[in-house]
Design an enzyme around this catalytic site. Structure first.
Site, PDB file in Angstrom:
ATOM      1  CG  ASN A 136      -1.820   1.205   1.300  1.00 19.30           C
ATOM      2  OD1 ASN A 136      -2.388   1.586   0.267  1.00 19.30           O
ATOM      3  ND2 ASN A 136      -1.965   1.818   2.460  1.00 19.30           N
TER       4      ASN A 136
ATOM      5  CG  HIS B  91      -0.977   6.241   4.653  1.00 18.46           C
ATOM      6  ND1 HIS B  91      -2.343   6.045   4.660  1.00 18.46           N
ATOM      7  CD2 HIS B  91      -0.724   7.272   5.494  1.00 18.46           C
ATOM      8  CE1 HIS B  91      -2.892   6.942   5.469  1.00 18.46           C
ATOM      9  NE2 HIS B  91      -1.938   7.681   5.993  1.00 18.46           N
TER      10      HIS B  91
ATOM     11  CB  SER C  67       4.650   5.460   4.427  1.00 17.60           C
ATOM     12  OG  SER C  67       4.927   6.567   5.255  1.00 17.60           O
TER      13      SER C  67
ATOM     14  CG  ASP D 123      -3.185   3.746   7.062  1.00 24.25           C
ATOM     15  OD1 ASP D 123      -3.310   3.164   5.977  1.00 24.25           O
ATOM     16  OD2 ASP D 123      -3.948   4.642   7.441  1.00 24.25           O
TER      17      ASP D 123
END
Ligand code: GAR
Length: 648
Positions: free
Chosen positions: A543, A545, A572, A581
């Site tokens: 992912n 973020h 990030s 997260d």
């Protein structure tokens, strides 16, 4: 006492059918009528002769099931004659076999059943066909088809009207009725199902290669090779094919008094990016050479499937036939002069030794077709002489194994395509990523650009969204990338588990190596993460973020950073774990926002950083993880990199 089965036909497909039937614990004897001289001697050969005489012999020999391989005897009514003698037959009646034997009948059924197919005109004379070709517009080229059976050679694919007129001149003397069809672009997929009445159970799809020469050049043939599975076919398409193609067609046939039982084969043209398909043709039996890759992959008992179809008892059976995860590739060796004038009598070096391997391996290395015995050796006796089989965990391995057979198996003038499965195994070799996005998809756009610019060695196998109207889906369509959507709003929080199960099932068909979240605004559960976890235990979900985690988790992180008045924020990239997260950080990049006046300015700067950083991190991460087979060092490697802060 075990059952006695006869397979009708003489080709490699019939060899594959006889082999698969012989593996059934219920089957004691497999006969082939007429079979060919290259088949193992355990399959006793019968003359086929007249259908009446054949039927009587089957009765005398107490045959439990007759399986018809080729199209011609079906079109000539072999099933009707055998059944009139009380025999059980896997194969449709003459009337139902028209779905293959008459292209115009098939088109008529498709229209009535609302099965998507190409625009077409039926012409009853060459003059009629000429008029249609000249008077209508065919911007994508045309296909000229003989209405009747033509051993796979009655189809001419033409770039322009001139070629089409030539095709008409060639086909008209053999077939008074011709079909003129628009040419469709896309990828061909062969999809088959066991059928009885309105019930059907789908096999996995396969692909055959019809043209004689590499890169789909040269004349059409009966088929020069095949492979299965077909990369890129979404799993949910099986259900779709059932609903949109097989069931309506079977119902329409029943309505016309042509109830179908046996194997129905839909030849499809597919546009994966647009999520569309068209049925090019139906066949009333297994494909050759598709049978040679499907039957070795099929789990379970072919005898039982054929019997249930023949008896009209498929209703309670699984709607999807179980298949092994293995890949299979078959390559056809054709005689010189094929398809126009194949040469017979050419000695096949290594044939006897290769077929002896048969008894030693779980699947036969070759399926023999136009082969005759000549003294101690075997010689060619027609067009497609035999096909070899390779199986393995990927198409690449299966293909290598298939071609390796030719190191000690060949004949003079042997025609062979060298590119069967080449493109498909290449597309399997790059890491496959599934993009998960809920919104506009600028992150996806950046990833795609990096792939196009060769900065990221990966392929996007699908763009997934949890929202029906997410603009990212439109973007993917425009870019020709397959899409998949499971709309979360139809499930809601209370049914999150069901939503996730559905997404996992969908992903199984696209076979991603990694999931890449790019603006995917949904928390996923441990169950979901585990479904994609590597055997070594690390998450295969990445992912990005928009903050320097662990600061500003959750939504609107750029706005949060702006409102807090921080001077430096960043982005990030991390692996997804259950906590929001959270998960190990792969890379971060910080940037100064002290000069910016609004949250949207922060977002603009942030996005430009994201679009540069994410493809770069994905590239090293995917390559390393994809190529390194032992991943035990991953945890420490990640720990080493997690504090890495890339500065501008
Ligand atoms: C990006 O800023 C991404 O970092 C963020 O959503 C935006 C998606 O933009 N992701 C998250 O906040 C994840 N928690 P896009 O749809 O244009 O790619």
């Amino acid at each position: 006492m075990g059952a006695k089965v006869v397979v009708v036909g003489a080709g490699a497909r019939e060899h594959a059918l006889a082999w698969k039937l012989s593996r059934s614990p219920h089957v004691a004897h497999v006969f082939v009528a007429p079979g060919n001289a290259g088949m193992p001697v355990c399959f006793e050969r019968w003359d086929l002769g007249s259908f009446e005489a054949f039927a009587k012999r089957c009765v005398v020999e107490h045959i439990d099931l007759v399986v018809i391989g080729p199209d011609n005897p079906l079109a000539e009514g072999i099933t009707d004659i055998l059944e009139s003698h009380g025999l059980l037959v896997f194969g449709p009646s003459r009337k139902a076999a028209q779905i293959e034997a008459s292209k115009s009948f098939a088109k008529d059924v498709m229209e009535a059943a609302r099965v998507p197919t190409a625009r077409f005109k039926v012409c009853d004379s060459a003059a009629d066909a000429k008029k249609v070709i000249e008077n209508e517009s065919w911007p994508n080229g045309l296909v000229v088809k003989a209405d009747g059976l033509a051993f796979g050679k009655g189809v001419h694919v033409c770039d322009n009207e001139e070629q089409a007129l030539k095709a008409v001149a060639e086909l008209a003397p053999h077939s008074p009725r011709l079909l003129i069809e628009e040419r469709l672009a896309g990828e061909e997929v062969s999809w088959m199902a066991f059928c009885s009445g309105v019930d059907c159970s789908l096999l996995e799809p396969a692909r055959d290669f019809k043209r004689l020469l590499d890169q789909d050049e040269g004349p059409n043939t009966g088929g020069m090779g095949a492979l299965s599975p077909v990369p890129g076919v979404p799993a949910h398409w099986a259900e779709r094919m059932q609903r949109e193609v097989f069931e309506p067609t079977l119902r329409e046939l029943q309505k016309r008094g042509c109830e179908f039982k046996g194997l129905l084969y839909a030849g499809l043209m597919v546009d994966f990016a647009q999520d569309r398909y068209w049925v090019l043709e139906f066949n009333a039996r297994f494909g050759d050479p598709e049978a040679q890759v499907l039957l070795p992959r099929m789990k379970g008992d072919l005898y039982e499937w054929c019997r249930a179809s023949a008896k009209g008892e498929l209703a309670g059976w699984p709607r999807i036939v179980p298949f092994s995860e293995e890949s299979a590739v078959t390559i056809v060796a054709a005689a010189p002069g094929y398809p126009q004038a194949p040469q017979s009598g050419i000695l096949i070096e290594g044939f006897a030794a290769k077929s002896r391997e048969d008894t030693m391996s779980a699947v036969p290395p070759l399926f023999s077709a136009a082969v005759k015995k000549d003294g101690d050796g075997f010689v060619s006796a027609g067009g497609r002489v035999f096909s070899v089989l390779g199986m393995g965990p990927s198409l690449k391995v299966a293909r290598e194994k298939a071609y390796a057979h030719f190191s000690d198996l060949s004949f003079k003038g042997m025609q062979l395509r060298r590119d069967i499965g080449e493109k498909e195994s290449r597309s399997q070799a790059l890491p496959r990523i599934a993009i998960f996005a809920s919104g506009r998809g600028s992150g996806f756009g950046a990833i795609l650009n990096a792939i196009k610019n060769k900065e990221l060695a990966a392929q996007v196998c699908v763009v997934f969204s949890d929202k029906n109207d997410a603009p990212v889906l439109e973007l993917a369509k425009r870019e020709g990338v397959p899409i998949c959507c499971v709309d979360f709003s139809k499930f809601g929080r209370a049914r999150r588990a069901e939503f996730e199960e559905r997404v996992i099932a969908e992903m199984r068909t696209f076979q991603p190596d990694f999931l890449v979240f790019a603006g995917f605004m949904r928390l996923v559960s441990r169950f979901f993460i585990d479904a994609f976890r590597s055997p070594k235990g690390y998450s295969r979900i990445v992912n990005i973020h928009p903050s320097l985690l662990p600061s500003f988790p959750g939504r609107d992180s750029y706005a949060q950073a702006f409102e807090h008045g921080v001077k430096i924020t960043g982005v990030s990239v991390h692996l997804v774990e259950e906590e929001m997260d959270g998960g190990p950080i792969l890379a971060q990049e910080a940037f100064d926002i002290s000069d910016l006046r609004t949250a949207s300015e922060v977002e603009k700067r942030g996005l430009s950083v994201e679009h540069r950083l994410y493809p770069k991190v994905l590239n090293w991460f995917l390559q390393e993880q994809f190529q390194v087979e032992t991943l035990s060092s991953l945890a420490s490697e990640i720990a080493g990199r997690r504090t890495r802060v890339l500065q501008n």
